[in-house]
Every structure is written in C-alpha cells, then in structure tokens.
Design a protein around this motif. Structure first.
Motif, PDB file in Angstrom:
ATOM      1  N   GLN A 258       8.441  13.130  20.822  1.00  0.00           N
ATOM      2  CA  GLN A 258       9.509  11.836  21.004  1.00  0.00           C
ATOM      3  C   GLN A 258       8.905  10.784  19.959  1.00  0.00           C
ATOM      4  O   GLN A 258       9.398   9.778  20.068  1.00  0.00           O
ATOM      5  CB  GLN A 258       9.255  11.203  22.614  1.00  0.00           C
ATOM      6  CG  GLN A 258      10.047  12.036  23.427  1.00  0.00           C
ATOM      7  CD  GLN A 258       9.972  11.375  24.626  1.00  0.00           C
ATOM      8  OE1 GLN A 258      10.590  10.344  25.068  1.00  0.00           O
ATOM      9  NE2 GLN A 258       9.338  11.660  25.924  1.00  0.00           N
ATOM     10  N   GLY A 259       7.869  11.213  19.118  1.00  0.00           N
ATOM     11  CA  GLY A 259       7.344  10.248  18.169  1.00  0.00           C
ATOM     12  C   GLY A 259       6.149   9.542  18.548  1.00  0.00           C
ATOM     13  O   GLY A 259       5.418   9.965  19.521  1.00  0.00           O
ATOM     14  N   MET A 260       5.870   8.128  17.961  1.00  0.00           N
ATOM     15  CA  MET A 260       4.884   7.600  18.306  1.00  0.00           C
ATOM     16  C   MET A 260       4.675   7.296  19.685  1.00  0.00           C
ATOM     17  O   MET A 260       5.592   6.631  20.429  1.00  0.00           O
ATOM     18  CB  MET A 260       4.646   6.246  17.438  1.00  0.00           C
ATOM     19  CG  MET A 260       3.621   5.313  17.674  1.00  0.00           C
ATOM     20  SD  MET A 260       3.237   3.845  16.716  1.00  0.00           S
ATOM     21  CE  MET A 260       2.864   4.327  15.212  1.00  0.00           C
ATOM     22  N   ILE A 261       3.391   7.420  20.321  1.00  0.00           N
ATOM     23  CA  ILE A 261       3.174   7.274  21.762  1.00  0.00           C
ATOM     24  C   ILE A 261       2.725   5.822  21.784  1.00  0.00           C
ATOM     25  O   ILE A 261       1.509   5.598  21.645  1.00  0.00           O
ATOM     26  CB  ILE A 261       2.087   8.110  22.388  1.00  0.00           C
ATOM     27  CG1 ILE A 261       2.515   9.585  21.988  1.00  0.00           C
ATOM     28  CG2 ILE A 261       1.679   7.901  23.703  1.00  0.00           C
ATOM     29  CD1 ILE A 261       1.363  10.644  22.471  1.00  0.00           C
ATOM     30  N   THR A 278       8.021   6.216  11.007  1.00  0.00           N
ATOM     31  CA  THR A 278       9.223   6.856  10.500  1.00  0.00           C
ATOM     32  C   THR A 278      10.074   7.388  11.442  1.00  0.00           C
ATOM     33  O   THR A 278       9.917   8.565  11.909  1.00  0.00           O
ATOM     34  CB  THR A 278       8.835   7.970   9.616  1.00  0.00           C
ATOM     35  OG1 THR A 278       7.638   8.864  10.350  1.00  0.00           O
ATOM     36  CG2 THR A 278       7.895   7.362   8.115  1.00  0.00           C
ATOM     37  N   PRO A 279      10.630   6.498  12.246  1.00  0.00           N
ATOM     38  CA  PRO A 279      11.468   6.959  13.361  1.00  0.00           C
ATOM     39  C   PRO A 279      12.585   7.964  13.334  1.00  0.00           C
ATOM     40  O   PRO A 279      12.793   8.808  14.284  1.00  0.00           O
ATOM     41  CB  PRO A 279      12.040   5.626  13.869  1.00  0.00           C
ATOM     42  CG  PRO A 279      12.194   4.789  12.587  1.00  0.00           C
ATOM     43  CD  PRO A 279      11.061   5.165  11.817  1.00  0.00           C
ATOM     44  N   ALA A 280      13.227   7.787  12.130  1.00  0.00           N
ATOM     45  CA  ALA A 280      14.526   8.848  11.965  1.00  0.00           C
ATOM     46  C   ALA A 280      13.912  10.218  11.727  1.00  0.00           C
ATOM     47  O   ALA A 280      14.665  11.132  12.039  1.00  0.00           O
ATOM     48  CB  ALA A 280      15.275   8.138  10.852  1.00  0.00           C
ATOM     49  N   HIS A 281      12.680  10.332  10.878  1.00  0.00           N
ATOM     50  CA  HIS A 281      12.178  11.870  10.635  1.00  0.00           C
ATOM     51  C   HIS A 281      10.995  11.516  10.364  1.00  0.00           C
ATOM     52  O   HIS A 281      10.300  11.173   9.031  1.00  0.00           O
ATOM     53  CB  HIS A 281      13.135  12.067   9.397  1.00  0.00           C
ATOM     54  CG  HIS A 281      12.726  13.892   9.015  1.00  0.00           C
ATOM     55  ND1 HIS A 281      12.404  14.044   7.861  1.00  0.00           N
ATOM     56  CD2 HIS A 281      12.643  14.770   9.801  1.00  0.00           C
ATOM     57  CE1 HIS A 281      12.136  15.439   7.683  1.00  0.00           C
ATOM     58  NE2 HIS A 281      12.251  15.825   9.111  1.00  0.00           N
ATOM     59  N   GLN A 282       9.847  11.759  11.290  1.00  0.00           N
ATOM     60  CA  GLN A 282       8.532  11.736  10.996  1.00  0.00           C
ATOM     61  C   GLN A 282       8.036  12.577   9.984  1.00  0.00           C
ATOM     62  O   GLN A 282       8.288  13.706  10.064  1.00  0.00           O
ATOM     63  CB  GLN A 282       7.738  12.063  12.427  1.00  0.00           C
ATOM     64  CG  GLN A 282       6.393  11.322  12.616  1.00  0.00           C
ATOM     65  CD  GLN A 282       5.473  12.026  11.726  1.00  0.00           C
ATOM     66  OE1 GLN A 282       5.357  13.222  11.449  1.00  0.00           O
ATOM     67  NE2 GLN A 282       4.290  11.062  11.198  1.00  0.00           N
ATOM     68  N   GLY A 286       8.353  15.843  11.426  1.00  0.00           N
ATOM     69  CA  GLY A 286       9.930  16.042  11.761  1.00  0.00           C
ATOM     70  C   GLY A 286      10.614  15.625  12.756  1.00  0.00           C
ATOM     71  O   GLY A 286      11.737  15.546  12.633  1.00  0.00           O
ATOM     72  N   MET A 287       9.877  15.136  14.005  1.00  0.00           N
ATOM     73  CA  MET A 287      10.436  14.666  15.114  1.00  0.00           C
ATOM     74  C   MET A 287      11.148  13.389  14.775  1.00  0.00           C
ATOM     75  O   MET A 287      10.864  12.601  13.953  1.00  0.00           O
ATOM     76  CB  MET A 287       9.669  14.813  16.211  1.00  0.00           C
ATOM     77  CG  MET A 287       8.545  13.465  16.303  1.00  0.00           C
ATOM     78  SD  MET A 287       6.911  13.859  15.172  1.00  0.00           S
ATOM     79  CE  MET A 287       6.344  15.358  16.408  1.00  0.00           C
ATOM     80  N   THR A 288      12.101  12.937  15.916  1.00  0.00           N
ATOM     81  CA  THR A 288      12.870  11.793  15.805  1.00  0.00           C
ATOM     82  C   THR A 288      12.345  10.978  16.885  1.00  0.00           C
ATOM     83  O   THR A 288      12.386  11.240  18.141  1.00  0.00           O
ATOM     84  CB  THR A 288      14.335  11.882  15.702  1.00  0.00           C
ATOM     85  OG1 THR A 288      14.712  12.609  14.758  1.00  0.00           O
ATOM     86  CG2 THR A 288      15.215  10.484  15.854  1.00  0.00           C
ATOM     87  N   MET A 289      12.029   9.630  16.659  1.00  0.00           N
ATOM     88  CA  MET A 289      11.647   8.882  17.676  1.00  0.00           C
ATOM     89  C   MET A 289      12.530   8.594  18.815  1.00  0.00           C
ATOM     90  O   MET A 289      13.911   8.057  18.394  1.00  0.00           O
ATOM     91  CB  MET A 289      11.050   7.415  17.158  1.00  0.00           C
ATOM     92  CG  MET A 289      10.606   6.527  18.404  1.00  0.00           C
ATOM     93  SD  MET A 289      10.072   4.731  17.446  1.00  0.00           S
ATOM     94  CE  MET A 289       8.366   5.446  17.072  1.00  0.00           C
ATOM     95  N   SER A 290      12.390   8.709  20.198  1.00  0.00           N
ATOM     96  CA  SER A 290      13.498   8.652  21.061  1.00  0.00           C
ATOM     97  C   SER A 290      13.813   7.197  21.206  1.00  0.00           C
ATOM     98  O   SER A 290      12.949   6.273  21.050  1.00  0.00           O
ATOM     99  CB  SER A 290      12.687   9.286  22.428  1.00  0.00           C
ATOM    100  OG  SER A 290      11.648   8.365  23.003  1.00  0.00           O
ATOM    101  N   LEU A 291      14.940   6.953  22.121  1.00  0.00           N
ATOM    102  CA  LEU A 291      15.518   5.555  22.201  1.00  0.00           C
ATOM    103  C   LEU A 291      14.252   4.722  23.060  1.00  0.00           C
ATOM    104  O   LEU A 291      14.125   3.743  22.621  1.00  0.00           O
ATOM    105  CB  LEU A 291      16.557   5.439  22.866  1.00  0.00           C
ATOM    106  CG  LEU A 291      17.293   4.183  23.320  1.00  0.00           C
ATOM    107  CD1 LEU A 291      17.676   3.429  22.093  1.00  0.00           C
ATOM    108  CD2 LEU A 291      18.807   4.442  23.958  1.00  0.00           C
ATOM    109  N   ALA A 325      21.093   5.981  14.062  1.00  0.00           N
ATOM    110  CA  ALA A 325      20.938   4.644  13.886  1.00  0.00           C
ATOM    111  C   ALA A 325      19.539   4.006  13.544  1.00  0.00           C
ATOM    112  O   ALA A 325      18.470   4.876  13.970  1.00  0.00           O
ATOM    113  CB  ALA A 325      21.585   3.807  14.971  1.00  0.00           C
ATOM    114  N   THR A 326      19.354   3.234  12.603  1.00  0.00           N
ATOM    115  CA  THR A 326      18.108   2.619  12.588  1.00  0.00           C
ATOM    116  C   THR A 326      17.461   1.841  13.559  1.00  0.00           C
ATOM    117  O   THR A 326      17.933   1.483  14.512  1.00  0.00           O
ATOM    118  CB  THR A 326      18.138   1.557  11.221  1.00  0.00           C
ATOM    119  OG1 THR A 326      18.974   0.505  11.447  1.00  0.00           O
ATOM    120  CG2 THR A 326      18.606   2.379  10.307  1.00  0.00           C
ATOM    121  N   LEU A 327      15.946   1.693  13.519  1.00  0.00           N
ATOM    122  CA  LEU A 327      15.365   1.080  14.629  1.00  0.00           C
ATOM    123  C   LEU A 327      15.708  -0.324  14.508  1.00  0.00           C
ATOM    124  O   LEU A 327      15.551  -1.151  15.234  1.00  0.00           O
ATOM    125  CB  LEU A 327      13.708   1.327  14.303  1.00  0.00           C
ATOM    126  CG  LEU A 327      12.719   0.474  15.153  1.00  0.00           C
ATOM    127  CD1 LEU A 327      12.744   0.627  16.596  1.00  0.00           C
ATOM    128  CD2 LEU A 327      11.366   0.583  14.590  1.00  0.00           C
TER     129      LEU A 327
END
Length: 510
Positions: A258-261, A278-282, A286-291, A325-327
């Motif tokens: 889910q991205g950064m903890i 890098t929330p869209a594509h780490q 390669g993961m995407t940060m969850s909402l 969508a961007t952060l």
C-alpha cells in the motif's frame, strides 16, 4: 614611398606568394584570400606597418581578377587587419584585431607543481561519494534513465524554436521571473488540470531544472540543518545525496503493497519536517499508495506542521485506465508540494520540470529562490509552452504510451519464453521498468553479483534492486529498463542473457 617601404612591400609579396586559391572550392576566392592574409598577419609573418602589394601585382601573381583582390582587401580593412594610408598602398594595421581578444599564451613551467589539497570540505567530500552513474551515449539493455528519443517530433520542436527565436519578443529576452515564463506556467497548469486531475493555475506553478532540482530547492528553503526527513526505504541514491548536502537527517520508512507505512514513520520520527513519496508509482518497487495511506500522510503533515514532496516522476505513463489522481488533489492544508519533470516524457538533457504549491507559499519561495538560483534557461521555456499549448505534448504522450506498452509486453514475453524458472518477472500498469527476481534455482548456480558482472561483460546492464536500499540489504531483485530499446533489441538482449546463464561453467555444468 621610401626604399624601406619598397623593400617591405617586396617582402610582403614574397610571403603572399605562398598563398594558394582553390578554384574547385565552394568558398569564394576573395574569402579564401582574406582568410589566408589574416592568418599571416595574426601569425606575425606580416608585421604592423608592412605595405601590401598593389591589387594589380597581387592579382597577376595569383592569376585572379583585381576585383577578387580588392574584395579581399576591403574585407580585411573592415575587420581591422589592414588600413589605408594616404598616397601609399594599403598597409598592415598597427595591431591585428585578434590581439584584442586573445591573451598571450604563457610558457608552461618546466616542472608541474604538486596539486593542492582537495578544496572539498568534509561535508563536500561525503556529498561527492554520491556521484550518480551516467548513462552511456547509446542506450544499452536494460539500462535505466533512457526514454525513447527516436519517436520524439524534433521537426515540430525545431519549428517552434525557430518561431520564437528568429525574432524574439522583448519579454522573452528580458524575462527574469524566478517562477519561470508565465505562458509556460499557464500551459503546465492547464495540462495538470486536464490530464492529472490537479486543479491549479499559473500562479501556483514554479518552473525548475528538473525533479531533483525541485527537491533540492525545497530542502534548502523549507528545512533547517538537523531536521529529520522521511524517505521511502527503497529510493534513488540521488535523494540521499541531496539530504546529505543539506545537512538533514534521513529517516527510512518501510513500504508495503500500500506504499509508505505512515504509522512506522510516526513511530520513528514523529516530528520530521518533510516526507518524500512517489504515491502514483513507487520507484523502484512499483506499488501505488492506497487512499487510506494518503489520508494518513496528509493528517500527519498537518498535525506535525510538515511538508510532503510528491514526486510524480512517470505518472504520465499508465497503460491501463486513466492516470491516477495526485496526492496533492486531496490536500486541503497546503502541505503537499507536487513535483513533475519533462525528463521522462521529453528527454533528460532538456533539464526542465516544475513544482505546484499552495499560492500562499509561491511568493516567499520564489523570492528566496531568486537570491540563490537563476535557472533553468529561458531558451526552451517558450518552446515548451507552445509544445504543450498546441497539443503536441498530449499527442506525443499518447504515442509513447503505446510504444512503451508494446515494449513492456515484448520484454515479458521474451523473459517468459527464455528465462522461465530462472527469473520471475511481472507486468506493471505504469512506468518504464520492470522488476525481476532470481529464483532459488538460479541462485543455486550463480550469485546476483556474479550475474550482474557476467552480463555487463556482454554489454547488458542489470541493476540490482539492493542498490536502492541505503543499507544495501541482500535481495535477489533486478531492475529491467525497457524504454529506449526497440522490440528486436529487447528480444536479442533476453536471448543473450539466457545464453549467458545457461553457458557451461568450468566444471561443465550450466
């Protein structure tokens, strides 16, 4: 004219007899003659005050028309090599024009002294150890950082360049706005609003020299030495170099699917002043940060009075569905600074990117930036503004998504055909590289470092995933860049890699 003058004129004719005119050359004879006489004057063979022979005599000696010699003399007089003297022939000027522009070359010392000690401070020496590896002039498989250039519409770019700079407007020549060229900022804002769902206008945008330049500016202007900064535990080494350069304390925050903890970042450094994500594509996992994680990060930033740098380094290249969508589009407290770059979508040497920040920050930020920084160059900014505004950028991105999607599919198919059971690789919906992992079967035959070295000797660049971790932890991961490779080159490189892996060793076993 004195006897000495006649003698000097004879000497000049003797020197000029060594001249030659190439009648097969496309260069006019008068230009050839003027260049050779200028060279003789600059080289000291024709000294100041020496009379030149008459145009008739010199024309006879060189077997050319007097008009040719006259044109050469007139050019040399205009350029300051010769002067006309009343009732005398043309003479060499007292000082050749070259001497006004070029200092005399000193005689080098017989012995070269021992160089001084390094100018670098201890901090500078630490920074210099982070020097980034540069890509070769021609892309090699599977090197990172090489977007495709053959598909770029350079003819359009050149036409736009010519339209702006053949007769540039005064506002372009004198532009000194530290935020960047206004029409470019407006074009970027329109692009982000349309393509990335980020509502902003030109007043929110600052043009930079690229993504890393933007990060460095944010660290320099928003942080104090000794401040802590959250960094995704797998990240580009250049980020650590900037942290070191600005005297900040990096805090590695773990990442999962889910991205950064965020909770772990709060546990390790709750009062950190900044986070880079890098929330869209780490990058590179390669993961995407969850909402949920995005909201947790924004809540922490608001409570801690911290800043979030959103690095959207390749968000344009999403191959399924619409771009995420961007952060920053979720930010309600002005804590997110959005960073974009044209290095991946255009070409790296353009050295152009942008930041989007809360309008209340722009004036202070640009004023401070104006005191320490005066780039990027204005030359490309009006060209880029037109490239975006006239729809060429959107067309190029659509074309490149198709190209990169096909190259990723080709890499996956070739890897599965030739390296199944040896390297496991999965597709990615975004980006210009893929992750592959050496299987236990392959690791029992060759180590990761040995495979990387063996491939390099064959001209294949395998980037170990462990290079992106500050602790250099063991990993069987490899990063495969595919963006700059034609389809045939991708297939050939995979076949070569498979042959290297399966080649018999000294003991006779593959």
């Amino acid at each position: 004219m004195s006897g000495r003058s006649k003698s000097d004129a004879g000497a000049s004719l003797f020197i000029l007899l060594g001249l030659s005119l190439d009648r097969d050359s496309a260069q006019p004879l008068s230009d050839q003659l003027s260049e050779q006489i200028a060279s003789a004057i600059s080289g000291g063979r024709l000294t100041a005050g020496t009379p030149m022979p008459s145009t008739r005599i010199l024309a006879d000696e060189l077997d050319c028309s007097r008009n040719t010699v006259k044109a050469a003399f007139e050019k040399l007089i205009a350029e300051g090599y010769l002067v006309g003297v009343a009732r005398m022939n043309t003479v060499v000027a007292e000082r050749a024009p070259d001497s006004y522009f070029f200092a005399e070359r000193p005689v080098p010392p017989a012995e070269v002294p021992t160089p001084p000690l390094s100018i670098l401070s201890s901090r500078g020496a630490r920074i210099s150890t982070h020097r980034r590896a540069r890509c070769a002039q021609s892309a090699r498989p599977f090197e990172l950082g090489h977007p495709e250039s053959e598909e770029f519409p350079f003819d359009v770019w050149v036409d736009l360049y010519r339209s702006h700079w053949s007769k540039p407007r005064r506002v372009v020549i004198d532009s000194a706005d530290p935020r960047g060229y206004l029409p470019l900022r407006a074009a970027i804002a329109q692009y982000l609003s349309t393509m990335r769902g980020l509502t902003c206008d030109a007043e929110d945008v600052i043009v930079t020299g690229g993504g890393f330049h933007a990060m460095d500016l944010c660290m320099r202007l928003a942080m104090q030495p000794g401040d802590a900064i959250w960094i995704e535990e797998a990240t580009a080494r250049e980020v650590y170099a900037m942290v070191e350069a600005n005297g900040l304390v990096p805090v590695d925050v773990p990442i999962d699917e889910q991205g950064m903890i965020v909770s772990e970042g709060i546990r390790r450094a709750p009062q950190a002043r900044m986070a880079i994500v890098t929330p869209a594509h780490q990058h590179p996992l390669g993961m995407t940060m969850s909402l949920q994680r995005r909201r947790e990060l924004l809540d922490w930033a608001a409570a801690a009075n911290a800043w979030v740098l959103e690095d959207d380094y390749d968000g344009e290249f999403r191959y399924t569905g619409t771009p995420l969508a961007t952060l920053k589009s979720l930010d309600r407290d002005g804590r997110v600074i959005y960073i974009g770059t044209f290095s991946k979508s255009i070409f790296p040497s353009l050295r152009m990117g942008y930041m989007v920040m809360h309008p209340g920050l722009v004036n202070d930020f640009s004023s401070a930036r104006d005191a320490i920084d005066n780039h990027p160059s204005i030359l490309e900014q009006p060209v880029m503004a037109s490239f975006i505004g006239r729809g060429h950028f959107a067309t190029h991105l659509r074309r490149m998504r198709q190209v990169y999607r096909e190259r990723q599919s080709t890499l996956l198919a070739a890897m599965r055909e030739h390296l199944t059971g040896l390297i496991e690789i999965q597709p990615d919906v975004t980006g210009l590289h893929l992750l592959g992992f050496m299987t236990p079967r392959l690791l029992s035959r060759i180590s990761l470092d040995a495979l990387v070295a063996k491939a390099a000797r064959a001209g294949i660049i395998l980037v170990p995933l462990k290079n992106f971790y500050r602790d250099g932890r063991d990993s069987a991961g490899l990063v495969f860049g595919f963006s700059s490779l034609p389809l045939a080159a991708i297939r050939d490189a995979v076949e070569t890699l498979a042959a290297l892996i399966n080649a018999p060793t000294a003991g006779g076993q593959p």
